[in-house]
Design an enzyme around this catalytic site. Structure first.
Site, short mmCIF file in Angstrom:
data_model
loop_
_atom_site.label_atom_id
_atom_site.label_comp_id
_atom_site.label_asym_id
_atom_site.label_seq_id
_atom_site.Cartn_x
_atom_site.Cartn_y
_atom_site.Cartn_z
N ASP A 3 0.87 -1.17 0.00
CA ASP A 3 0.00 0.00 0.00
C ASP A 3 0.91 1.24 0.00
O ASP A 3 2.10 1.13 0.29
CB ASP A 3 -0.89 -0.06 1.25
N PHE A 4 0.37 2.39 -0.34
CA PHE A 4 1.23 3.58 -0.38
C PHE A 4 1.11 4.43 0.91
O PHE A 4 1.98 4.41 1.76
CB PHE A 4 0.91 4.43 -1.63
N ASP A 5 -0.03 5.13 1.05
CA ASP A 5 -0.18 6.06 2.18
C ASP A 5 -0.27 5.31 3.52
O ASP A 5 -1.10 4.42 3.68
CB ASP A 5 -1.45 6.91 2.01
N ASP A 186 -2.00 -0.54 5.81
CA ASP A 186 -2.24 0.09 7.12
C ASP A 186 -3.70 0.38 7.42
O ASP A 186 -4.03 0.87 8.49
CB ASP A 186 -1.48 1.42 7.19
MG MG Z 1 -2.86 3.20 3.40
#
Ligand code: MG
Length: 235
Positions: A3-5, A186
């Protein structure tokens, strides 16, 4: 699969400013170069936005939770997305009017999804923002479904879909390599991928909160620093 953020990039108040730290970018680049590693970044951001923030060639990108994907010599767009794009534009217009007087909200048109960020809005306004956004989205519910996230309200295509589908497609594409899947995320939108990979691979939830809620992930990491150390351990 990353995932990124909140996983690779720290969560920041203005989502437009989210970026990879220098150390993280270097760790990713090093890992992506390995011949025995297939890397994918799977995000709620639009594909174009995501690519421009990661800037690595020869890896997979899944934007809008996997409605639009791209990889070496391959691309995918969900068949309903042309109609969804039109509906997102209309909803954006409506929300710009509705939320014009509300301080601290950011409307982000992600092409096939739309996000209202309220991290910067005063806490006492949060319930009202939720109400207004829900009302504005109501006429669009055949095409767009409102979903919760971390300080965001997000409208995503009303199609049975999630990051698990993106993961499944990637696994299928590389079936002959018999990959061992590793997924880091996350947020609640990462949970379907954690579920999907149960008994198949390694899943890691990034969570700095000691009182963190339930997750289907096997392991927990506390920070981007720990994510970086983990990625380095793979190279
Ligand atoms: Mg995220």
């Amino acid at each position: 699969m990353l995932d990124f953020d909140g996983t690779l990039a720290p969560i920041v108040r203005d989502p437009a400013r989210a970026s990879l730290g220098r150390g993280m970018a270097a760790s990713l680049a090093r890992l992506a170069k390995r011949n025995d590693v297939v890397m994918a970044v799977i995000s709620g951001r639009s594909l174009a936005d995501l690519k421009q923030r990661v800037r690595l060639a020869n890896i997979y990108y899944a934007g809008c939770h996997g409605f639009e994907m791209e990889g070496p010599g391959w691309s995918y767009l969900h068949p309903r997305m042309a109609r969804v794009e039109t509906q997102v534009k209309k909803l954006e217009d409506r929300l710009r009017t509705t939320l014009a007087g509300v301080q601290g909200t950011i409307i982000e048109n992600k092409r096939y999804a739309l996000t209202v960020h309220y991290r910067r809005a005063p806490r006492k306004e949060h319930p009202r923002i939720g109400r207004l956004v829900r009302q504005a989205g109501d006429p669009f519910r055949t095409w767009l479904r409102m979903e919760p996230g971390r300080m965001i309200h997000e409208f995503r295509p009303a199609v049975a879909w999630g990051k698990d589908k993106a993961v499944a497609q990637l696994m299928r594409r590389h079936r002959k390599d018999e990959p061992y899947p590793i997924f880091l995320g996350d947020d609640v939108t990462d949970e379907p991928a954690f579920e999907f990979l149960k008994g198949k691979g390694l899943t890691i939830k990034i969570d700095s909160d000691e009182r963190a809620g339930r997750t289907a992930a096997i392991l927990r990491l506390r920070s981007q620093r720990q994510v970086m150390a983990f990625l380095r351990s793979l190279t």
